[in-house]
Design an enzyme around this catalytic site. Structure first.
Site, PDB file in Angstrom:
ATOM      1  N   GLU A 245       2.270  17.829 -37.788  1.00 60.56           N
ATOM      2  CA  GLU A 245       3.174  17.351 -38.835  1.00 60.56           C
ATOM      3  C   GLU A 245       4.081  16.246 -38.292  1.00 60.56           C
ATOM      4  OE1 GLU A 245       3.274  21.930 -40.530  1.00 60.56           O
ATOM      5  OE2 GLU A 245       5.067  21.049 -39.619  1.00 60.56           O
TER       6      GLU A 245
ATOM      7  N   PHE B 180       8.053  23.752 -34.367  1.00 64.79           N
ATOM      8  CA  PHE B 180       8.976  24.714 -33.749  1.00 64.79           C
ATOM      9  C   PHE B 180       8.160  25.940 -33.350  1.00 64.79           C
ATOM     10  CE2 PHE B 180      11.705  22.204 -36.452  1.00 64.79           C
ATOM     11  CZ  PHE B 180      12.894  22.083 -35.739  1.00 64.79           C
TER      12      PHE B 180
ATOM     13  N   HIS C 111      14.478  28.638 -36.041  1.00 65.37           N
ATOM     14  CA  HIS C 111      14.243  27.334 -35.412  1.00 65.37           C
ATOM     15  C   HIS C 111      14.864  27.254 -34.018  1.00 65.37           C
ATOM     16  CE1 HIS C 111      13.904  26.498 -39.749  1.00 65.37           C
ATOM     17  NE2 HIS C 111      13.109  25.497 -39.420  1.00 65.37           N
TER      18      HIS C 111
ATOM     19  N   GLU D 183       0.097  25.200 -40.619  1.00 68.59           N
ATOM     20  CA  GLU D 183      -0.215  25.398 -39.204  1.00 68.59           C
ATOM     21  C   GLU D 183      -1.515  26.170 -39.014  1.00 68.59           C
ATOM     22  OE1 GLU D 183       4.093  24.575 -39.587  1.00 68.59           O
ATOM     23  OE2 GLU D 183       2.724  25.978 -40.558  1.00 68.59           O
TER      24      GLU D 183
ATOM     25  N   ASP E 112       8.939  28.861 -33.325  1.00 66.08           N
ATOM     26  CA  ASP E 112       9.212  29.963 -34.247  1.00 66.08           C
ATOM     27  C   ASP E 112       8.151  30.080 -35.337  1.00 66.08           C
ATOM     28  OD1 ASP E 112      12.542  30.129 -33.649  1.00 66.08           O
ATOM     29  OD2 ASP E 112      11.599  28.177 -33.474  1.00 66.08           O
ATOM     30  N   PHE E 113       7.416  28.990 -35.613  1.00 66.80           N
ATOM     31  CA  PHE E 113       6.420  29.004 -36.683  1.00 66.80           C
ATOM     32  C   PHE E 113       5.096  29.638 -36.253  1.00 66.80           C
ATOM     33  CE2 PHE E 113       8.403  24.784 -38.382  1.00 66.80           C
ATOM     34  CZ  PHE E 113       9.573  25.460 -38.694  1.00 66.80           C
TER      35      PHE E 113
END
Length: 342
Positions: free
Chosen positions: A35, A89, A135, A66, A91-92
């Site tokens: 992205e 990130f 994040h 993702e 976190d994703f």
């Protein structure tokens, strides 16, 4: 004539982009996907300049899925490409973990070594910006716990370029973590020590080899990424108290350089580990175990760890800063330890 080896001070973001561009010129099978990695050059600046040079076939902006583009990267790696894919990130990871762990990490094992996965997943880690719980995490140990993945994190621009080149050339999937606090983006700020001289030529930073970034005799302080710089700041202050701290930059979580850790602790007799990931079940415990399991007698005192508490990361800046590790916390813990058996 100019000196091709003249010192150039780069940020980690620029060093990553340079390493990527050099490998893309060297090997047509290397491409980048994620992205905002195209014309924007990446939210964190690590793909700047690539789109203009290589175009949209080799620098691909993707939809916000993702699962789709990381799964596509695994497939591309299986067919002989060498994809570098960005998870904006860390976190994703929850929405694409199947592609990372059940596909990328196990592809070689499940195929008896016939199908390799030369894929780099680069991802931003770290808090301190009031980006809250979705994040701001690090999750080093989450990926380190999964067999089949290599996990690296540079603390300097020099290592960032060399690690990127080494990661792209590796036939295994490599999780390349970069810390927002070190990246060198103006809107983030950066730790000055992360901006270093970077040679123009191509070179590799060996994956799996830690670095002794400060020599000492009284205590070993182990860090990774941003906490390396906190450890160095603490070591400077500790020296004024008569304590000579040795600082180790892990650079690679998997493989973990257990030999370098043990050899340092054997010399100093004391160990402190600093990690901005969660405290329990993490890198700190694994580093300490590396010494204790091998020979507990080298330790003069119990090891200590300074890490993020086992709580979701708060949005409120005072709360977040209170929870994060820092040089002051390291100094206080080390000085307490130095008073034991002295």
């Amino acid at each position: 004539m100019g000196n091709n080896n003249a010192a150039r001070r780069l940020t980690i973001a620029k060093a990553m982009a340079e390493g990527l561009s050099m490998e893309m010129r060297r090997d047509k099978n290397v491409f980048v996907m994620g992205e905002d990695v195209g014309p924007l050059g990446g939210v964190f600046g690590n793909t700047r300049g690539l789109f203009a040079e290589f175009g949209n076939e080799r620098v691909r902006d993707t939809p916000i899925s993702e699962t789709a583009f990381i799964g596509a990267a695994v497939g591309a790696a299986a067919t002989g490409m060498r994809p570098v894919v960005e998870l904006m990130f860390v976190d994703f990871f929850g929405v694409c973990m199947d592609a990372i762990y059940n596909l990328a990490a196990k592809q070689s094992y499940f195929s008896g070594g016939k199908v390799k996965c030369p894929m780099v997943l680069m991802t931003a880690v770290g808090g301190g910006y009031s980006d809250a719980g979705q994040h701001s995490q690090c999750l080093y140990s989450t990926f380190a716990h999964l067999p089949g993945l290599k996990v690296v994190i540079p603390s300097t621009a020099y290592d960032a370029k060399g690690m990127m080149i080494a990661a792209i050339r590796d036939d295994n999937p490599v999780i390349f973590m970069f810390h927002k606090n070190l990246q060198g983006m103006g809107w983030l700020g950066t730790v000055k020590g992360a901006i270093t001289d970077v040679p123009k030529e191509s070179y590799e930073t060996p994956i799996g080899r830690a670095s002794v970034v400060r020599e000492g005799t009284d205590i070993t302080i182990v860090g990774l990424g941003a906490t390396v710089h906190q450890a160095l700041d603490a070591a400077k202050n500790l020296e004024q108290e008569g304590v000579k701290a040795e600082v180790i930059d892990l650079r690679s979580v998997v493989p973990l350089d257990r030999e370098a850790i043990f050899n340092s602790v054997k010399k100093t007799g004391r160990l402190a580990v600093v990690d901005d990931d969660y405290s329990s079940f993490g890198v700190t415990g694994e580093v300490i175990t590396s010494v204790v399991e091998r020979d507990i007698s080298v330790l003069k005192t119990s090891p200590i760890r300074i890490a993020y508490p086992d709580i979701p990361i708060p949005f409120a800046r005072p709360m977040e800063q209170y929870a994060l590790p820092n040089a002051r916390k390291i100094i206080d813990k080390v000085m307490t330890q130095m008073r034991v058996n002295t």
